[in-house]
Scaffold this active site. Structure first.
Site, mmCIF file in Angstrom:
data_model
loop_
_atom_site.group_PDB
_atom_site.id
_atom_site.type_symbol
_atom_site.label_atom_id
_atom_site.label_comp_id
_atom_site.label_asym_id
_atom_site.label_seq_id
_atom_site.Cartn_x
_atom_site.Cartn_y
_atom_site.Cartn_z
ATOM 1 N N CYS A 74 0.786 -1.210 0.077
ATOM 2 C CA CYS A 74 -0.155 -0.012 0.030
ATOM 3 C C CYS A 74 1.039 1.282 0.251
ATOM 4 O O CYS A 74 1.870 1.375 0.731
ATOM 5 C CB CYS A 74 -0.934 0.085 1.338
ATOM 6 S SG CYS A 74 -1.956 -1.477 1.128
ATOM 7 N N CYS A 155 -2.971 -0.751 -3.777
ATOM 8 C CA CYS A 155 -3.781 -0.269 -2.411
ATOM 9 C C CYS A 155 -3.079 0.951 -2.178
ATOM 10 O O CYS A 155 -2.238 1.429 -2.254
ATOM 11 C CB CYS A 155 -3.598 -1.401 -1.733
ATOM 12 S SG CYS A 155 -3.297 -1.350 -0.146
#
Ligand code: AVW
Length: 249
Positions: A74, A155
């Site tokens: 992420c 993400c």
């Protein structure tokens, strides 16, 4: 004797060429610890060996992706289109972003050409179809499949470096536009930042019409922003050890 030596040399040369890709694959793979590289090689090979090199579909690489899946990192994933050199120069020097070519599969196969042949279980590295010779060639299908899986792992805040010196920075035929953008899903992906790499003679800016298309194609709920950054600034930032991640632009 001359003939023997010559044919022995030729034989060895040919044999080495035929198997050229496997040692490269395995040695690059071994740099990533905790993987069964022989198993990954087997999953790779099954996609294209013994096949017509123009009839290898994208799905042929599903078992390979399953054998070496992409981790979701992420806020660290970096995509690119027509900016390969500047992007990889940056990621080599600064450990801020992960591109597809920094992952196991991407780094193992970056820059390689391969194909199979009907009736043979060998891997060839010459005489293979080029990128545009036929759509379903082993190399193009791999990059399409790997790009899809990499984008599905995206993400948080995602970054893309686009080329501000070309007519259409977001080109519909590119892998970024045709494969990757469609797979960014809100709310898992929260932001997309376009870093538009500019040169002295940049023709496109953040107002470029192709970037309006990019905005339109983004899943609702993903925040969009665009920043024009001169290539020289990106290069200076990657070489400056005092600058930390996230402060380059
Ligand atoms: P690209 P993408 N002939 O810079 O958005 C030979 O256009 O497509 O960026 N090789 C080609 C051709 C061609 N006509 N077109 C593309 N390639 C190969 C994976 C070539 O190796 C990453 F995640 C070229 O360097 C990026 O976000 C590469 O495809 C995204 O896909 C990229 O072409 C970059 O693909």
């Amino acid at each position: 004797l001359v003939i023997t030596v010559l044919s022995l040399g030729l034989g060895l040369g040919l044999r080495r060429e035929k198997h050229q890709i496997k040692p490269v694959f395995l040695s690059r793979c071994e740099k990533f610890s905790g993987n069964n590289c022989q198993k990954i090689w087997d999953a790779f090979q099954q996609a294209y060996v013994n096949q017509d090199p123009c009839k290898v579909p994208v799905e042929a690489y599903d078992p390979l992706i399953a054998a070496a899946p992409f981790k979701s990192e992420c806020n660290r994933m970096l995509f690119w289109s027509k900016t390969k050199d500047v992007v990889h120069d940056f990621t080599e020097k600064k450990d801020c972003f992960i591109t597809l070519e920094d992952t196991l599969l991407g780094s193992v196969l970056d820059g390689l050409t391969w194909c199979g042949k009907e009736g043979s279980s060998d891997t060839f590295t010459t005489g293979c179809p080029g990128w545009t010779d036929c759509e379903n060639n082993p190399v193009r299908s791999f990059w399409n499949r790997a790009s899809a899986a990499f984008a599905e792992a995206a993400c948080g805040a995602v970054t893309v470096m686009l080329n501000g010196s070309i007519a259409t920075p977001f080109h519909p035929a590119s892998i970024f536009a045709s494969v990757e953008v469609k797979r960014f899903k809100a709310p898992i992906v929260t932001n997309l930042t376009v870093v538009l790499v500019t040169e002295k003679h940049n023709v496109a800016r953040c107002t470029d019409p192709s970037l309006k298309d990019l905005r339109k194609e983004l899943d609702k709920g993903i925040q969009y922003n665009c920043k024009e950054v001169p290539r020289s600034e990106i290069e200076a930032c990657s070489s400056n050890p005092n600058i930390t991640c996230g402060t380059c632009w």
